[in-house]
Design an enzyme around this catalytic site. Structure first.
Site, mmCIF file in Angstrom:
data_model
loop_
_atom_site.group_PDB
_atom_site.id
_atom_site.type_symbol
_atom_site.label_atom_id
_atom_site.label_comp_id
_atom_site.label_asym_id
_atom_site.label_seq_id
_atom_site.Cartn_x
_atom_site.Cartn_y
_atom_site.Cartn_z
ATOM 1 N N HIS A 1 -41.846 5.261 82.303
ATOM 2 C CA HIS A 1 -40.830 5.286 81.234
ATOM 3 C C HIS A 1 -41.513 5.058 79.902
ATOM 4 C CE1 HIS A 1 -37.222 3.837 78.979
ATOM 5 N NE2 HIS A 1 -36.591 4.641 79.799
ATOM 6 N N PHE A 2 -42.151 5.912 79.329
ATOM 7 C CA PHE A 2 -42.354 7.335 79.583
ATOM 8 C C PHE A 2 -43.854 7.582 79.641
ATOM 9 C CE2 PHE A 2 -38.435 6.826 77.126
ATOM 10 C CZ PHE A 2 -37.520 7.452 77.937
#
Length: 147
Positions: free
Chosen positions: A49-50
């Site tokens: 993420h991410f």
């Protein structure tokens, strides 16, 4: 409170224990929980993420606030032996991203009580900038009871 002292109070354990330290201080409107968590980048919630741009998910920021609120329950007789279950999140706002290398500083306060319910508000900041703020509530459920 250090991490070991927090474990004596909170039901959470790694990797979901999201406080490094916390203390209760007297604020202008009553007791406040002041908590901290250093984000290293090794946490499970930033791994995907991410990719290439790790950011702490908003739901994790809300959980940090919830755990910090629980520090205020240490002297609450109804909370003894009970598990605090989230019952609501309201007016949640995300103002600034939290990334690896940040230390999140949280301030939470209980705003009212009603039976086994505790209502609270909290704010998370990094370097003085508000990252997340929310109003929330919890039900204190005795051991062996379901929420």
């Amino acid at each position: 409170m250090n991490k070991e002292e927090l474990k004596a109070l909170l039901p959470h354990r790694e990797p979901m224990l999201l406080l490094d330290e916390a203390e209760v201080v007297q604020g202008p409107d009553g007791p406040e929980a002041h908590g901290r968590l250093a984000i290293t980048g090794k946490e499970f919630f930033v791994q995907g993420h991410f990719p290439g741009n790790p950011v702490v998910p908003g739901v994790i920021q809300c959980e940090m606030l919830a755990q910090n609120c629980c520090v205020l329950l240490a002297d609450d007789p109804i909370a003894k032996g009970a598990t605090p279950y989230y019952t609501s999140l309201d007016k949640v706002r995300f103002k600034h991203p939290v990334v690896p290398g940040d230390t999140v500083e949280m301030v939470c306060r209980i705003t009212r009580t009603k039976g086994p319910f505790r209502f609270a508000e909290g704010e998370a900041r990094v370097n003085g900038k508000v990252c997340c703020k929310a109003e929330m509530s919890f039900a204190l459920m005795p051991a062996g009871k379901e929420a």
